[in-house]
Write a protein that holds these residues in place. Structure first.
Motif, short mmCIF file in Angstrom:
data_model
loop_
_atom_site.label_atom_id
_atom_site.label_comp_id
_atom_site.label_asym_id
_atom_site.label_seq_id
_atom_site.Cartn_x
_atom_site.Cartn_y
_atom_site.Cartn_z
N VAL A 50 10.23 14.94 5.69
CA VAL A 50 9.98 15.37 7.07
C VAL A 50 9.26 14.27 7.84
N ALA A 51 8.24 13.66 7.20
CA ALA A 51 7.49 12.58 7.85
C ALA A 51 8.41 11.41 8.17
N ALA A 52 9.29 11.06 7.23
CA ALA A 52 10.22 9.95 7.45
C ALA A 52 11.14 10.25 8.63
N TYR A 57 0.83 -1.20 0.00
CA TYR A 57 0.00 0.00 0.00
C TYR A 57 0.87 1.26 0.00
N GLY A 58 2.01 1.21 0.68
CA GLY A 58 2.92 2.34 0.66
C GLY A 58 3.46 2.61 -0.73
N ALA A 98 0.21 9.42 -5.92
CA ALA A 98 0.99 10.66 -5.79
C ALA A 98 0.89 11.29 -4.40
N ASP A 99 0.95 10.44 -3.38
CA ASP A 99 0.87 10.91 -2.00
C ASP A 99 2.01 10.28 -1.20
N PRO A 100 3.23 10.78 -1.38
CA PRO A 100 4.37 10.17 -0.70
C PRO A 100 4.31 10.24 0.82
N ILE A 131 3.73 6.91 5.77
CA ILE A 131 2.87 6.48 6.88
C ILE A 131 2.57 4.98 6.79
N TRP A 132 2.23 4.51 5.58
CA TRP A 132 1.98 3.08 5.42
C TRP A 132 3.21 2.26 5.77
N TRP A 133 4.38 2.72 5.40
CA TRP A 133 5.59 1.97 5.73
C TRP A 133 5.88 1.99 7.22
N SER A 134 5.53 3.08 7.89
CA SER A 134 5.69 3.10 9.35
C SER A 134 4.75 2.10 10.00
N TRP A 135 3.54 1.96 9.44
CA TRP A 135 2.62 0.94 9.95
C TRP A 135 3.16 -0.46 9.69
N ALA A 136 3.86 -0.64 8.57
CA ALA A 136 4.47 -1.94 8.29
C ALA A 136 5.48 -2.30 9.37
N VAL A 137 6.27 -1.32 9.80
CA VAL A 137 7.24 -1.56 10.87
C VAL A 137 6.52 -1.90 12.18
N LEU A 138 5.44 -1.18 12.47
CA LEU A 138 4.70 -1.42 13.71
C LEU A 138 4.11 -2.82 13.73
#
Length: 216
Positions: A176-178, A101-102, A110-112, A117-124
């Protein structure tokens, strides 16, 4: 994901983080998991039923089930005393899907920022897998802190920005989010390491039906 639904994802992650940290008892967190889990299953079903075959709408709604079933699973384990292995193995499935999904957020939507955010959920959800399915109790408090921080950073904050029309995306905001989510993980790692020997084992029991390894 709708802004309202995202706000409640933030709320339930915040509560579940406190549960893993032994601040909120497992049974006290069950109601929030039932409410948000049910919402994240019923609403996407309605959206998909009314999508008239629109692939983009169906794609946007499909990811909600991953969260909905996670929270319902947490509530089930808490209320029935079931062990957490099933939820743990489901979590690695969720983590893999979150990576995809990320990628979709970057390549198709086109929403990096939401890609990050999706990749941070993957880590969680990978951490949930390690704690619940692989018995890595020493990671329980780290996971609790990361869950709590992501509830704020990936749920409440972007939801409120979307609701108020202040949300922006692009390469710079994504960087910034990363950086923010890397800082959240570092903070969770530092905060979760101290008292881990004892409290971590107790907290792990909250997502496994209230039983620690010593009791199984």
């Amino acid at each position: 994901m709708s802004s309202v639904g995202l706000l409640y994802v933030g709320a339930v992650l915040f509560i579940n983080g406190l549960m893993l940290l032994d601040v909120v008892p497992a049974r006290a967190a069950a109601a929030m998991n039932l409410f948000v889990g049910g919402m994240q299953v019923v609403f996407p079903t309605i959206i998909i039923a009314q999508a008239d075959g629109d692939a983009s709408v169906i794609l946007g709604a499909s990811g909600l089930y991953l969260f909905g079933f996670t929270y319902l699973y947490v509530a089930w384990n808490t209320l029935t005393g079931a062990s957490g292995e099933g939820l743990g193995w489901f979590s690695i499935f969720v983590a893999a899907c979150a990576v995809v999904y990320g990628i979709v957020q970057f390549t198709h939507l086109a929403d990096p920022v939401f890609g990050v955010i999706w990749w941070s959920w993957a880590v969680l959800w990978l951490l949930f897998f390690l704690v619940l399915a692989r018995g890595r109790d020493r990671l329980t408090r780290v996971t609790g802190w990361f869950t709590l921080l992501l509830g704020i950073g990936t749920g409440a904050v972007p939801a409120l920005m979307l609701l108020t029309g202040t949300y922006v995306t692009g390469a710079a905001p994504a960087l910034v989010a990363a950086a923010v989510f890397a800082a959240c993980f570092a903070a969770a790692w530092v905060l979760g390491r101290p008292r881990q020997q004892r409290s971590g084992r107790v907290a792990a029991g909250t997502m496994t039906g209230g039983r620690t390894d010593a009791e199984l």
